[in-house]
Design an enzyme around this catalytic site. Structure first.
Site, short mmCIF file in Angstrom:
data_model
loop_
_atom_site.label_atom_id
_atom_site.label_comp_id
_atom_site.label_asym_id
_atom_site.label_seq_id
_atom_site.Cartn_x
_atom_site.Cartn_y
_atom_site.Cartn_z
CB SER A 124 47.55 68.62 22.75
OG SER A 124 46.21 68.75 22.38
CG ASP A 149 43.85 67.16 19.51
OD1 ASP A 149 43.15 66.16 19.75
OD2 ASP A 149 44.23 67.94 20.40
CG ASP A 170 45.76 65.09 23.28
OD1 ASP A 170 45.21 65.75 22.38
OD2 ASP A 170 45.74 65.43 24.47
CG ASP A 192 42.58 67.17 24.05
OD1 ASP A 192 42.84 67.46 22.86
OD2 ASP A 192 43.13 67.73 25.02
#
Length: 448
Positions: free
Chosen positions: A100, A240, A242, A244
Site C-alpha cells: 500500500s 497511494d 496500490d 485504495d
C-alpha cells in the site's frame, strides 16, 4: 491480529521478513482455505510496481499451483481492481501483492474471497493454524491435476470499463491533476480520466520499481498541491501505491482529506436520495468537525475501530453504502467491496460537476477542528485502558472541553505505542490537553 496477518494482510520487509518461502506457504495454505470446496479453483493475482513484486508473485503462484489452482496473473493493477475482478469473474479468490502506502522495501500479501471482500479474522486464523502445523498434510495433486497459470492483463481494461460507468456524465471542462505515487494506478488513472474527457495533467506516473510512494502520492499530498497550482487545475487527486486511497487537493492547493471527501459525497448523495438510511460509517479517528457537519445536514454517523475492514464490516452488517477513513480509504459499497481511490475520485468529480461548485467551496462546508496526535512509547500498551490515573486526567480534560472537543487515547494496532489524540477549538488547547495526558501516560507506563 495474528502471527502473520496484521490489520491488512501479511506485511514486512521483502526478502527479509516477507520471504519467498513465506509467500509460497501463504499461497499454498491461504489458497487451500479459500478454495477447498472447489476442484479447479480460479484465483486472480495482482501486484503493484515494487521491485520485489515479481519475486513474491513467483513464490505465491507456486504455492497456489501446488494445490491445483487455476491462476490468472493480472500484472500491475490496483488492490480494488483485484477485488472487483475477483467477484466479476466468478473467481474463488483474489490476491494482491502490495504494501500500500509503505516504502519500497516493504511488501505485503492480502486475500479477497470470491465475494470480493477481505477475509474475516476466522479465515485468517485458519490459514495461520495450517501454516504452523509441524507437518504439511494438504493434498498434493500430480500430473494433470496440478494447477495452471495464465496471464490476463486485459483485466485492467475490464476494471476501467466498470469505473467509467460510475461517472454520472463526462468530465468535459474539468482540469484534473493526478498523482499516482509511481504505483499501481500510474497507467490506469491516466487512461480513466482521459477517456472521461477530462483535461489531465499527471505526476508520479513513471514507476521504476524503486520510487513507489517516494515523496509522492496520498501520504505526500504537498507535492500535488504545488503541481495543481502550477498547472491551474480544478482539482488534484492523489492515490497511494496500490490505489485504495484518495486524498484530494482543491484549486487553491489546499489539501482535502478523507473526512472532507466523505462529507462532500455523502451530502450530495443524500440530496439525490442515494445515501442509504442517511448514514455514513467512519472510524474513531475522524475529525469532530466531520460529525458536526453531518449532523447539521441531518446525516447520521456510526463509528468503528481504526481500519477500513471494520468500516466495511459495519456497512455490510446494516446495509449502509458510504463509509471510510480520514486517511483516504473510502468505500462506496454500491459499486465496490473495498476502498477504491479511482472510484472515490469519480464520486468526487461527479459532485463537482453536478453542483457547479469548486472543491474549495464544497470543502469549506465542513469546519475541521484543530487536531493533534502524539505517540508515546510504553511498556504495555494495553494497560492504558485500565490505568486509573490516565482515566482521571482524560475525564478532567473532557469536563473542561464541555462538548467542544474530543480526546482519544488508544493502543496502536501495530507498534508498542499509545496514541494520544485531542481535538479542540484552538491549536493551543490541543497542545495543552495532549501535553497533560501524555505526561501521565509516560509517568505511568512510558519507556525511554
Amino acid at each position: 491480529m495474528g502471527k502473520y496477518f496484521g490489520t491488512d494482510g501479511v506485511r514486512g520487509v521483502a526478502n527479509s521478513e516477507l520471504t519467498p518461502e513465506l509467500a509460497f506457504k501463504i499461497g499454498r495454505f491461504g489458497g487451500y482455505v479459500l478454495t477447498k470446496d472447489k476442484e479447479r479453483p480460479k484465483v486472480l493475482v495482482g501486484r503493484d510496481t515494487r521491485v520485489s513484486g515479481h519475486m513474491l508473485e513467483g513464490a505465491l503462484v507456486a504455492g497456489l499451483l501446488s494445490i491445483g489452482a487455476e491462476v490468472m496473473r493480472l500484472g500491475v493493477i490496483s488492490t480494488p481492481g483485484v477485488s472487483y475482478l475477483t467477484k466479476a469473474m466468478d473467481a474463488e479468490a483474489g490476491v494482491m501483492i502490495s504494501a500500500s502506502h509503505n516504502p519500497v522495501q516493504d511488501n505485503g500479501i492480502k486475500f479477497f474471497g470470491g465475494d470480493g471482500f477481505k477475509l474475516s479474522d476466522e479465515q485468517e486464523n485458519e490459514i495461520e493454524q495450517l501454516m504452523d502445523q509441524p507437518v504439511d498434510q494438504l493434498p498434493r495433486p500430480v500430473g494433470a491435476d496440478l494447477g495452471t497459470v495464465n496471464d490476463y492483463f486485459e483485466g485492467g481494461q475490464k476494471y476501467l470499463q466498470f469505473l467509467k460507468q460510475t461517472a454520472d456524465e463526462d468530465f468535459t471542462g474539468i482540469h484534473v491533476a493526478l498523482d499516482c505515487a509511481h504505483g499501481a494506478t500510474s497507467s490506469l488513472a491516466t487512461h480513466l480520466f482521459a477517456d472521461l474527457d477530462a483535461d489531465v495533467s499527471t505526476m508520479g506516473t513513471s514507476p521504476n520499481g524503486l520510487n513507489i510512494n517516494d515523496g509522492v502520492g496520498s501520504t505526500h499530498p504537498e507535492a500535488l498541491s504545488v503541481f495543481v497550482k502550477e498547472k491551474g487545475a480544478d482539482i488534484g487527486l492523489a492515490f497511494d501505491g496500490d490505489g485504495d486511497r484518495l486524498i484530494a487537493v482543491d484549486e487553491k492547493g489546499d489539501i482535502v482529506d478523507g473526512d472532507q471527501i466523505m462529507y462532500i459525497c455523502a451530502r450530495y448523495l443524500k440530496g439525490e436520495g442515494r445515501l442509504k438510511d442517511n448514514t455514513v460509517v467512519s472510524t474513531v479517528m475522524s475529525n469532530l468537525g466531520f460529525y458536526k457537519a453531518l449532523e447539521k445536514q441531518g446525516i447520521k454517523s456510526i463509528q468503528t475501530a481504526v481500519g477500513d475492514r471494520y468500516v466495511v464490516e459495519a456497512m455490510k452488517k446494516d446495509g449502509y453504502n458510504v463509509g471510510g477513513e480520514q486517511s483516504g480509504h473510502l468505500i462506496f459499497l454500491d459499486y465496490n467491496t473495498t476502498g477504491d481511490g479511482m472510484l472515490s475520485a469519480i464520486m468526487l468529480v461527479n459532485t463537482l460537476k453536478a453542483t457547479g461548485k469548486t472543491l474549495s467551496e464544497l470543502a469549506a462546508e465542513m469546519e475541521k477542528f484543530p487536531q493533534l496526535l502524539v505517540n508515546v512509547k510504553v511498556s504495555d500498551k494495553y494497560k492504558v485502558e485500565e490505568n486509573e490515573k490516565v482515566k482521571a486526567v482524560i475525564q478532567e480534560v473532557e469536563k473542561e472541553m464541555n462538548g467542544d472537543g474530543r480526546i482519544l487515547v488508544r493502543p496502536s494496532g501495530t507498534e508498542p505505542l499509545v496514541r494520544v489524540m485531542a481535538e479542540a477549538k484552538t491549536k493551543e488547547l490541543c497542545d495543552e490537553y495532549v501535553t497533560r495526558i501524555t505526561a501521565v501516560v509516560k509517568e505511568e507506563m512510558g519507556i525511554e
